[in-house]
Design an enzyme around this catalytic site. Structure first.
Site, PDB file in Angstrom:
ATOM      1  N   HIS A 309       0.859  -1.189   0.000  1.00  0.00           N
ATOM      2  CA  HIS A 309       0.000   0.000   0.000  1.00  0.00           C
ATOM      3  C   HIS A 309       0.890   1.232   0.000  1.00  0.00           C
ATOM      4  O   HIS A 309       1.945   1.239   0.624  1.00  0.00           O
ATOM      5  CB  HIS A 309      -0.888   0.013   1.258  1.00  0.00           C
ATOM      6  CG  HIS A 309      -2.056   0.931   1.135  1.00  0.00           C
ATOM      7  ND1 HIS A 309      -1.959   2.280   1.367  1.00  0.00           N
ATOM      8  CD2 HIS A 309      -3.331   0.691   0.753  1.00  0.00           C
ATOM      9  CE1 HIS A 309      -3.147   2.838   1.160  1.00  0.00           C
ATOM     10  NE2 HIS A 309      -3.984   1.905   0.792  1.00  0.00           N
ATOM     11  N   ASP A 367      -7.941  -5.199   0.073  1.00  0.00           N
ATOM     12  CA  ASP A 367      -8.423  -6.040  -1.034  1.00  0.00           C
ATOM     13  C   ASP A 367      -8.081  -7.503  -0.866  1.00  0.00           C
ATOM     14  O   ASP A 367      -8.592  -8.346  -1.599  1.00  0.00           O
ATOM     15  CB  ASP A 367      -7.825  -5.525  -2.356  1.00  0.00           C
ATOM     16  CG  ASP A 367      -8.405  -4.171  -2.705  1.00  0.00           C
ATOM     17  OD1 ASP A 367      -7.625  -3.203  -2.785  1.00  0.00           O
ATOM     18  OD2 ASP A 367      -9.629  -4.086  -2.838  1.00  0.00           O
TER      19      ASP A 367
HETATM   20  C1  SDX Z   1      -6.215   0.117  -2.846  1.00  0.00           C
HETATM   21  O1  SDX Z   1      -4.362   4.600  -1.996  1.00  0.00           O
HETATM   22  C2  SDX Z   1      -5.309   4.000  -1.381  1.00  0.00           C
HETATM   23  O2  SDX Z   1      -5.680   4.365  -0.294  1.00  0.00           O
HETATM   24  C3  SDX Z   1      -5.923   2.820  -2.132  1.00  0.00           C
HETATM   25  C4  SDX Z   1      -6.935   1.997  -1.356  1.00  0.00           C
HETATM   26  C5  SDX Z   1      -8.190   2.781  -1.087  1.00  0.00           C
HETATM   27  O3  SDX Z   1      -8.922   2.399  -0.139  1.00  0.00           O
HETATM   28  O4  SDX Z   1      -8.511   3.695  -1.894  1.00  0.00           O
HETATM   29  O5  SDX Z   1      -6.385   1.576  -0.118  1.00  0.00           O
HETATM   30  C6  SDX Z   1      -7.367   0.757  -2.141  1.00  0.00           C
HETATM   31  O6  SDX Z   1      -5.957   0.455  -3.968  1.00  0.00           O
HETATM   32  C7  SDX Z   1      -5.356  -0.864  -2.090  1.00  0.00           C
HETATM   33  C8  SDX Z   1      -4.115  -1.332  -2.927  1.00  0.00           C
HETATM   34  C9  SDX Z   1      -4.592  -2.467  -3.836  1.00  0.00           C
HETATM   35  N1  SDX Z   1      -3.550  -2.829  -4.793  1.00  0.00           N
HETATM   36  C10 SDX Z   1      -2.943  -4.031  -4.752  1.00  0.00           C
HETATM   37  O7  SDX Z   1      -3.115  -4.872  -3.874  1.00  0.00           O
HETATM   38  C11 SDX Z   1      -2.022  -4.298  -5.938  1.00  0.00           C
HETATM   39  C12 SDX Z   1      -0.672  -4.834  -5.442  1.00  0.00           C
HETATM   40  N2  SDX Z   1      -0.003  -3.756  -4.726  1.00  0.00           N
HETATM   41  C13 SDX Z   1       0.939  -2.943  -5.471  1.00  0.00           C
HETATM   42  O8  SDX Z   1       0.703  -2.761  -6.806  1.00  0.00           O
HETATM   43  C14 SDX Z   1       1.477  -1.751  -4.676  1.00  0.00           C
HETATM   44  O9  SDX Z   1       1.745  -2.196  -3.419  1.00  0.00           O
HETATM   45  C15 SDX Z   1       0.642  -0.500  -4.599  1.00  0.00           C
HETATM   46  C16 SDX Z   1       0.240  -0.002  -5.951  1.00  0.00           C
HETATM   47  C17 SDX Z   1      -0.575  -0.727  -3.790  1.00  0.00           C
HETATM   48  C18 SDX Z   1       1.500   0.573  -3.918  1.00  0.00           C
HETATM   49  O10 SDX Z   1       2.552   0.824  -4.743  1.00  0.00           O
HETATM   50  P1  SDX Z   1       3.625   1.994  -4.398  1.00  0.00           P
HETATM   51  O11 SDX Z   1       3.301   2.705  -3.160  1.00  0.00           O
HETATM   52  O12 SDX Z   1       3.833   2.806  -5.627  1.00  0.00           O
HETATM   53  O13 SDX Z   1       4.893   1.163  -4.049  1.00  0.00           O
HETATM   54  P2  SDX Z   1       5.906   0.686  -5.126  1.00  0.00           P
HETATM   55  O14 SDX Z   1       5.161   0.166  -6.326  1.00  0.00           O
HETATM   56  O15 SDX Z   1       6.917   1.732  -5.324  1.00  0.00           O
HETATM   57  O16 SDX Z   1       6.524  -0.590  -4.379  1.00  0.00           O
HETATM   58  C19 SDX Z   1       7.593  -0.395  -3.462  1.00  0.00           C
HETATM   59  C20 SDX Z   1       8.421  -1.676  -3.585  1.00  0.00           C
HETATM   60  C21 SDX Z   1       8.788  -2.009  -5.030  1.00  0.00           C
HETATM   61  O17 SDX Z   1       9.977  -2.729  -5.008  1.00  0.00           O
HETATM   62  P3  SDX Z   1      11.370  -1.891  -5.365  1.00  0.00           P
HETATM   63  O18 SDX Z   1      11.122  -1.167  -6.667  1.00  0.00           O
HETATM   64  O19 SDX Z   1      11.573  -0.944  -4.196  1.00  0.00           O
HETATM   65  O20 SDX Z   1      12.430  -2.963  -5.446  1.00  0.00           O
HETATM   66  O21 SDX Z   1       7.611  -2.790  -3.117  1.00  0.00           O
HETATM   67  C22 SDX Z   1       7.400  -3.699  -4.190  1.00  0.00           C
HETATM   68  C23 SDX Z   1       7.708  -2.961  -5.483  1.00  0.00           C
HETATM   69  O22 SDX Z   1       8.165  -3.857  -6.480  1.00  0.00           O
HETATM   70  N3  SDX Z   1       6.001  -4.088  -4.128  1.00  0.00           N
HETATM   71  C24 SDX Z   1       5.556  -5.330  -4.300  1.00  0.00           C
HETATM   72  C25 SDX Z   1       4.167  -5.257  -4.120  1.00  0.00           C
HETATM   73  N4  SDX Z   1       3.814  -3.997  -3.847  1.00  0.00           N
HETATM   74  C26 SDX Z   1       4.951  -3.267  -3.853  1.00  0.00           C
HETATM   75  N5  SDX Z   1       6.205  -6.486  -4.599  1.00  0.00           N
HETATM   76  C27 SDX Z   1       5.421  -7.590  -4.713  1.00  0.00           C
HETATM   77  N6  SDX Z   1       4.076  -7.607  -4.544  1.00  0.00           N
HETATM   78  C28 SDX Z   1       3.428  -6.469  -4.248  1.00  0.00           C
HETATM   79  N7  SDX Z   1       2.103  -6.478  -4.086  1.00  0.00           N
END
Ligand code: SDX
Length: 433
Positions: A309, A367
């Site tokens: 998140h 989720d």
């Molecule tokens: C919702 O914003 C809100 O409040 C949203 C929400 C709401 O109520 O409105 O809470 C609802 O959207 C919840 C989130 C649902 N999405 C998912 O479950 C999809 C999977 N999660 C990711 O795509 C990700 O965690 C995000 C999009 C939710 C957050 O992404 P960020 O903050 O941009 O973080 P990032 O992509 O920069 O990740 C940081 C690191 C990365 O690794 P590095 O580049 O540092 O090496 O963490 C890794 C990412 O690769 N990472 C994951 C991961 N999520 C982040 N690695 C594996 N699996 C994951 N799910």
């Protein structure tokens, strides 16, 4: 907002350093007020994804990502989810205070007086293929509401804003259930105003004209809790979309339609559908390691859906409550050995013990379990994000109305860091290589 002190910015250009006020709200990080930065310093800040940017001030929802705290108008989500129903939470988000008995009864009736949609709206559905994704239908039909309510489109009029907000909160369950009925080829079911919000939605989803339908009260209460947990969440991507669209003076139905389109993405509200599809693809506990490895592989775009998140660097408090709801629903339905729930529990345990997820502070989000609960309620996977839409509509309209009522609001218009070609002259086509 309280002016605490000043930040000093030295741009290293030989000019005197610039001072900017540091402002504090009620809780959470202070902000550096840089609204005059470009005018005085002729530079922009650079923050793609808005990792360090407060786009607005708001009194609706507060999140502390490090402590896993979520408050709606100051009330902890745990208390609201256990002591209130969704209509109380809607009243709270829209009005700032929890209703008393009389106010709740009046609000309930106001919402119920608007649950039906214009009979002609039903014709919009027939333009879609039966197998259209429900979110495509939701974007189209909610946007089309703009064509029906010319009587309350003056957004500068608080009464018009209130009526549009009520219409949207009241009609989203009807529109959502109609998207499902259209998809499966069953007749639309009209709302029943003798039922509460969640019961009415389950009625419109699962009742048919052929026989009586009564929803299971445990399941209706579980759905009501799902709606509470998804109602608002500060300036997330879809809420920011609604605010940006609203800042142009666009009508509220168009703004909510834009928010629906944004929520659809798998990185946002589409994650519950993606998470359940991921669990089905993993299929068996023996394959969890393979998918954990893929999630950790920097060269593999796969991410563990339902994990991570932007704000929560601790447990998403909603995920904890959603897991509890999962247990309740599966126990009620005698599905405690549900294959996917057991798989999800195992996946959560393994991921939370893995150094990669621990170091990156990746926890289950709202989720992760919501799809399993909805599947147990009989809601098809393709409808999960539409249910999220139905719940988040109250948050979107509350945030939109708060912005429009703010005398300081301006049209949102971010700038950029330009990295394209420097100025150059056009060469006639005959001379181009
Ligand atoms: C919702 O914003 C809100 O409040 C949203 C929400 C709401 O109520 O409105 O809470 C609802 O959207 C919840 C989130 C649902 N999405 C998912 O479950 C999809 C999977 N999660 C990711 O795509 C990700 O965690 C995000 C999009 C939710 C957050 O992404 P960020 O903050 O941009 O973080 P990032 O992509 O920069 O990740 C940081 C690191 C990365 O690794 P590095 O580049 O540092 O090496 O963490 C890794 C990412 O690769 N990472 C994951 C991961 N999520 C982040 N690695 C594996 N699996 C994951 N799910």
């Amino acid at each position: 907002m309280e002016h605490k002190r000043n930040a000093i910015l030295d741009l290293g250009n030989g000019e005197p350093p610039l001072e900017f006020p540091i402002l504090a709200g009620t809780m959470g990080p202070e902000v550096v007020d840089i609204r005059t930065l470009y005018k005085r310093g002729r530079v922009f800040t650079y923050d793609p994804g808005f990792m360090s940017t407060a786009s607005s001030s708001s009194s609706i929802t507060f999140i502390d990502g490090d402590k896993g705290i979520l408050l709606y108008r100051g009330y902890p989500i745990e208390q609201l989810a256990k002591q209130c129903d969704f209509m109380e939470v809607c009243y709270l988000l829209m009005n700032g205070e929890l209703p008393n008995i009389a106010q709740k009864a009046s609000f309930d009736k106001t919402i119920k007086d608007h649950t039906m949609v214009h009979e002609q709206l039903a014709r919009f559905y027939t333009g879609f293929r039966r197998d259209a994704h429900p979110m495509a239908v939701m974007v189209g039909v909610v946007g089309a509401l703009s064509a029906f309510y010319h009587d309350a489109m003056d957004i500068s009029d608080a009464a018009h804003r209130e009526l549009s907000a009520v219409r949207l909160v009241a009609k989203l369950p009807t529109i959502t259930a109609m998207a499902y009925k259209y998809n499966i080829g069953q007749p639309f079911m009209y709302p029943r105003n003798n039922l509460n919000y969640a019961e009415n939605f389950l009625h419109m989803m699962f009742a048919t004209p052929a026989e009586e339908y009564r929803s299971n009260p445990v399941l209706a209460r579980a759905l009501d809790r799902i709606l509470i947990l998804h109602a608002d969440h500060e300036q997330n991507a879809s809420t920011s979309t609604v605010r940006l669209a609203g800042s142009t003076g666009a009508n509220p139905f168009a703004c909510i339609s834009a928010g629906i389109a944004c929520l659809w993405g798998p990185a946002h509200g589409g994650a519950n559908e993606a998470c359940l599809n991921m669990l089905e693809e993993i299929g068996d506990e023996s394959r969890i390691g393979e998918y954990i490895a893929r999630a950790k592989d920097p060269d593999d775009p796969f991410r563990l859906m339902g994990f991570g998140h932007r704000v929560y660097r601790n447990f998403d408090p909603r995920a904890t409550l959603m897991r509890e709801t999962c247990h309740e629903v599966l126990n009620e339905l005698g599905l405690r050995d549900d294959r996917l729930f057991k798989l999800a529990l195992k996946l959560e345990k393994i991921a939370l013990e893995d150094e990669y997820f621990i170091s990156k502070k990746l926890y289950p989000n709202v989720d992760f379990y919501s799809g399993i609960v909805q599947r147990a309620l009989g809601i098809p996977v393709s409808m999960f994000t539409a249910i999220f839409t139905m719940a988040r509509t109250v948050g979107w309209v509350a945030q939109w109305s708060e912005m429009i009522a703010d005398p300081e609001y301006k049209i949102g218009r971010p700038r950029q860091l330009y990295t394209g070609a420097a100025t150059r002259d056009v060469i006639p086509i005959a001379s181009r290589l």
